[in-house]
Design a protein around this motif. Sequence first.
Motif: not given
Length: 181
Positions: A50, A98-99, A140-141, A144
Amino acid sequence: MIYPIVIFGAEVLRKPSVELTADYPDLKKLIEDMFLTMAAADGCGLAAPQIGKNIRLFVVDCSAWGEEDEACKDYRKAFINPEIYEVSEETDLFNEGCLSLPGLHEDVRRPIAIRMRYLDENLEPHDELFDGFRARVIQHEYDHLEGKVFTDRLSPLRRQLLKSKLVGMSKGKYRCAYKTK
Ligand code: NI
Protein backbone atom coordinates in the motif's frame (compact mmCIF):
# COMPACT_ATOMS: atom_id res chain seq x y z
CA MET A 1 8.08 10.39 6.58
CA ILE A 2 4.46 9.87 5.67
CA TYR A 3 4.05 7.89 2.46
CA PRO A 4 1.25 8.49 -0.04
CA ILE A 5 -1.12 5.51 -0.08
CA VAL A 6 -1.48 3.51 -3.27
CA ILE A 7 -5.07 3.29 -4.53
CA PHE A 8 -6.92 0.33 -6.06
CA GLY A 9 -6.01 -0.23 -9.68
CA ALA A 10 -2.26 -0.02 -9.14
CA GLU A 11 -0.30 -3.12 -10.12
CA VAL A 12 1.71 -3.13 -6.89
CA LEU A 13 -1.47 -4.07 -4.99
CA ARG A 14 -1.90 -7.12 -7.22
CA LYS A 15 1.60 -8.61 -7.09
CA PRO A 16 2.47 -11.21 -4.45
CA SER A 17 5.12 -9.74 -2.13
CA VAL A 18 8.54 -11.26 -1.50
CA GLU A 19 10.10 -12.26 1.82
CA LEU A 20 12.24 -9.73 3.59
CA THR A 21 15.86 -10.55 4.35
CA ALA A 22 17.71 -9.52 7.51
CA ASP A 23 19.90 -7.11 5.54
CA TYR A 24 16.95 -5.08 4.23
CA PRO A 25 18.16 -1.45 4.39
CA ASP A 26 16.70 0.84 7.09
CA LEU A 27 13.99 -1.60 8.12
CA LYS A 28 13.45 0.12 11.49
CA LYS A 29 12.90 3.46 9.76
CA LEU A 30 10.53 1.92 7.21
CA ILE A 31 8.42 0.35 9.99
CA GLU A 32 8.36 3.64 11.89
CA ASP A 33 7.22 5.44 8.72
CA MET A 34 4.51 2.85 8.11
CA PHE A 35 3.14 3.46 11.62
CA LEU A 36 3.19 7.22 10.92
CA THR A 37 1.48 6.75 7.54
CA MET A 38 -1.21 4.50 9.04
CA ALA A 39 -1.90 6.98 11.86
CA ALA A 40 -2.05 9.95 9.48
CA ALA A 41 -4.72 8.14 7.45
CA ASP A 42 -6.53 7.00 10.61
CA GLY A 43 -6.14 3.34 9.64
CA CYS A 44 -5.96 0.20 11.76
CA GLY A 45 -3.67 -1.67 9.38
CA LEU A 46 -1.22 -0.94 6.57
CA ALA A 47 0.68 -3.38 4.36
CA ALA A 48 3.89 -2.54 2.49
CA PRO A 49 2.30 -2.87 -1.00
CA GLN A 50 0.00 0.00 0.00
CA ILE A 51 3.04 2.28 0.07
CA GLY A 52 4.38 0.79 -3.15
CA LYS A 53 6.71 -1.88 -1.75
CA ASN A 54 6.17 -5.55 -2.60
CA ILE A 55 7.72 -6.93 0.57
CA ARG A 56 6.16 -9.15 3.22
CA LEU A 57 5.62 -6.60 5.96
CA PHE A 58 2.55 -5.03 7.56
CA VAL A 59 1.68 -3.01 10.64
CA VAL A 60 -1.53 -3.01 12.67
CA ASP A 61 -3.02 -0.75 15.30
CA CYS A 62 -5.97 -2.39 17.05
CA SER A 63 -6.03 0.03 19.97
CA ALA A 64 -9.36 1.61 18.89
CA TRP A 65 -11.01 -1.75 19.77
CA GLY A 66 -9.42 -1.88 23.23
CA GLU A 67 -12.74 -1.25 24.98
CA GLU A 68 -14.54 -4.19 23.38
CA ASP A 69 -11.61 -6.59 23.06
CA GLU A 70 -9.02 -6.76 25.86
CA ALA A 71 -6.35 -8.19 23.51
CA CYS A 72 -6.58 -5.03 21.38
CA LYS A 73 -5.72 -2.67 24.20
CA ASP A 74 -2.68 -0.62 23.09
CA TYR A 75 -2.03 -3.29 20.46
CA ARG A 76 0.35 -1.89 17.84
CA LYS A 77 2.61 -4.32 16.06
CA ALA A 78 4.71 -4.95 12.97
CA PHE A 79 4.69 -8.34 11.25
CA ILE A 80 7.48 -9.52 8.98
CA ASN A 81 7.38 -12.59 6.69
CA PRO A 82 4.11 -13.79 8.24
CA GLU A 83 2.73 -17.21 7.42
CA ILE A 84 -0.85 -18.08 8.33
CA TYR A 85 -0.72 -21.87 8.60
CA GLU A 86 -4.05 -22.70 10.23
CA VAL A 87 -7.49 -21.11 10.16
CA SER A 88 -10.67 -21.88 12.12
CA GLU A 89 -13.59 -23.54 10.37
CA GLU A 90 -15.90 -21.05 12.02
CA THR A 91 -16.25 -17.78 10.12
CA ASP A 92 -18.05 -14.51 10.66
CA LEU A 93 -18.94 -11.34 8.81
CA PHE A 94 -17.40 -7.97 9.56
CA ASN A 95 -17.75 -4.65 7.78
CA GLU A 96 -14.29 -3.91 6.35
CA GLY A 97 -12.74 -0.91 4.72
CA CYS A 98 -9.27 -0.34 3.26
CA LEU A 99 -7.08 2.74 2.89
CA SER A 100 -6.45 1.67 -0.72
CA LEU A 101 -10.20 1.58 -1.46
CA PRO A 102 -11.41 4.90 -0.05
CA GLY A 103 -15.12 5.21 0.68
CA LEU A 104 -15.87 1.51 0.25
CA HIS A 105 -17.16 -0.62 3.14
CA GLU A 106 -18.45 -4.15 2.73
CA ASP A 107 -19.23 -7.14 4.91
CA VAL A 108 -16.49 -9.72 4.42
CA ARG A 109 -16.58 -13.32 5.62
CA ARG A 110 -13.40 -14.68 7.22
CA PRO A 111 -12.29 -17.34 9.72
CA ILE A 112 -12.65 -16.09 13.30
CA ALA A 113 -9.23 -17.38 14.42
CA ILE A 114 -5.83 -18.05 12.81
CA ARG A 115 -2.43 -19.41 13.72
CA MET A 116 0.48 -17.48 12.27
CA ARG A 117 4.26 -17.60 12.33
CA TYR A 118 6.04 -14.28 11.84
CA LEU A 119 9.04 -12.17 12.80
CA ASP A 120 8.56 -9.06 14.91
CA GLU A 121 10.35 -5.80 14.20
CA ASN A 122 13.47 -7.08 16.01
CA LEU A 123 13.38 -10.13 13.72
CA GLU A 124 12.44 -12.39 16.65
CA PRO A 125 10.32 -15.37 15.57
CA HIS A 126 6.82 -15.93 16.99
CA ASP A 127 4.10 -18.54 16.56
CA GLU A 128 0.79 -17.26 17.80
CA LEU A 129 -2.97 -17.74 17.89
CA PHE A 130 -5.07 -14.70 17.02
CA ASP A 131 -8.80 -14.23 17.36
CA GLY A 132 -11.30 -11.39 17.64
CA PHE A 133 -10.54 -8.12 15.95
CA ARG A 134 -6.80 -8.86 15.70
CA ALA A 135 -7.48 -11.96 13.56
CA ARG A 136 -9.70 -9.83 11.31
CA VAL A 137 -7.16 -7.05 10.76
CA ILE A 138 -4.24 -9.45 10.34
CA GLN A 139 -6.06 -11.48 7.67
CA HIS A 140 -6.97 -8.32 5.79
CA GLU A 141 -3.33 -7.12 5.80
CA TYR A 142 -2.02 -10.60 4.98
CA ASP A 143 -4.21 -10.61 1.87
CA HIS A 144 -2.40 -7.48 0.68
CA LEU A 145 0.88 -9.44 0.74
CA GLU A 146 -0.75 -12.06 -1.52
CA GLY A 147 -1.88 -9.40 -3.99
CA LYS A 148 -5.48 -9.51 -2.80
CA VAL A 149 -7.91 -6.85 -1.59
CA PHE A 150 -11.09 -7.35 0.41
CA THR A 151 -13.44 -7.00 -2.56
CA ASP A 152 -11.90 -10.23 -3.95
CA ARG A 153 -13.63 -12.03 -1.07
CA LEU A 154 -17.14 -10.79 -1.88
CA SER A 155 -19.70 -12.82 -3.80
CA PRO A 156 -19.51 -12.58 -7.63
CA LEU A 157 -22.86 -10.76 -7.59
CA ARG A 158 -21.69 -8.20 -5.05
CA ARG A 159 -18.47 -7.66 -7.01
CA GLN A 160 -20.48 -7.14 -10.17
CA LEU A 161 -22.57 -4.49 -8.42
CA LEU A 162 -19.42 -2.69 -7.26
CA LYS A 163 -17.65 -2.93 -10.59
CA SER A 164 -18.27 0.59 -11.91
CA LYS A 165 -17.35 2.07 -8.53
CA LEU A 166 -14.06 0.15 -8.55
CA VAL A 167 -13.28 1.12 -12.14
CA GLY A 168 -13.97 4.75 -11.23
CA MET A 169 -11.71 4.48 -8.22
CA SER A 170 -8.87 3.08 -10.31
CA LYS A 171 -9.26 6.11 -12.60
CA GLY A 172 -8.99 8.57 -9.75
CA LYS A 173 -12.67 8.99 -8.82
CA TYR A 174 -12.49 8.88 -5.05
CA ARG A 175 -12.24 11.23 -2.13
CA CYS A 176 -10.20 10.88 1.02
CA ALA A 177 -8.44 13.07 3.54
CA TYR A 178 -4.98 11.49 3.22
CA LYS A 179 -2.22 11.68 0.63
CA THR A 180 -2.56 9.12 -2.17
CA LYS A 181 -0.87 8.12 -5.42
NI1 NI B 1 -6.40 -2.83 3.15
